[in-house]
Design an enzyme around this catalytic site. Structure first.
Site, PDB file in Angstrom:
ATOM      1  CD  GLN A   1      -2.619  -1.291   2.559  1.00  0.00           C
ATOM      2  OE1 GLN A   1      -2.699  -0.351   3.347  1.00  0.00           O
ATOM      3  NE2 GLN A   1      -3.057  -2.496   2.827  1.00  0.00           N
ATOM      4  CD  GLU A   2       0.133   6.668  -2.766  1.00  0.00           C
ATOM      5  OE1 GLU A   2      -1.092   6.439  -2.854  1.00  0.00           O
ATOM      6  OE2 GLU A   2       0.692   7.688  -3.199  1.00  0.00           O
TER       7      GLU A   2
END
Ligand code: G3D
Ligand code: MG
Length: 209
Positions: A86-87
């Site tokens: 995830q970012e």
């Protein structure tokens, strides 16, 4: 159909654990990283949940000698690190890759929309000083799905050609289906061969100095 890793692993000679290769599995969230890790570890499909931090497993990978490799009865111990994609977790990638022998970058071959984002992350991580020249196995995952992009298109969208020219990163693009393990054995053998070649080159450079 499986990849038969564990059956082969059982009959192969053991190498001391200090020789374990440090391999980091990266890629955007949902690409299939954790599925790859557990397929390698347990030789079966394991239902995953989004990875919040990291998962790690030691796996003995057999070297069966495909792709012109001469090693017929050996195996290599690998310490795999599967880091959340995830970012907000991506800034952590650099800490895991610091001493990596090799990287596995997993892409969802169906996710054409995020291919540009995957390219940016791949190029960013390979440009880090610590990662210059570290071999990368790019797994074009989810090839079982009808909408999967062909390999040539994945190669173009990820601008893999630039990896070699910009950062001297040896790479190999491997079609894969992590849920059944297809392509993982071949891909890891290619990664191992690139790691061995790089080590040899580094040793020779050191001797010359
Ligand atoms: P990540 O660790 O990169 O975030 P996961 O990804 O391993 O958690 O996988 C995300 C989803 O993709 C999972 O489905 C998983 O089953 C699926 N997946 C992984 N590899 C493949 C593959 O090769 N083919 C197909 N068709 N699906 C795959 P869910 O439904 O749990 O989100
Ligand atoms: Mg995961």
């Amino acid at each position: 159909m499986g990849n038969g890793l564990s059956d082969r692993r059982a009959v192969l000679p053991c190498l001391p654990s200090f020789q374990a290769l440090h391999i980091v599995i990266l890629g955007l969230d949902c690409a299939g990283k954790t599925t790859v890790l557990y397929r390698l570890r347990f030789n079966e499909f394991v239902n995953t949940v989004p990875t919040k931090g990291f998962n790690t497993e030691r796996v003995r990978v057999p070297l069966l000698g495909s792709g012109g490799h001469r090693c017929r009865s050996a195996s290599v111990a690998c310490h795999f690190w599967d880091v959340g994609g995830q970012e907000k977790l991506r800034p952590l990638w650099r800490s895991y890759t610091r001493r990596a022998d090799g990287l596995v970058f997993v892409v969802d071959s169906v996710d054409a929309e995020r291919m540009e984002e995957a390219k940016t992350e791949l190029h960013k991580i390979t440009r880090l000083h610590d990662n210059l020249g570290v071999p990368v196995l790019v797994l074009a995952n989810k090839q079982d799905l009808r909408a999967a992009l062909p390999l040539a298109e994945v190669e173009r969208l990820l601008a893999l050609g630039e990896l070699g020219t910009h950062t001297h990163t040896p790479w190999h693009l491997q079609p894969a289906c992590a849920i059944i393990g297809e392509g993982l054995q071949e891909g890891l053998e290619r990664l191992h061969a690139m790691i061995v070649k790089r080590r040899k080159m580094l040793r020779q450079q050191k001797k010359k100095r």
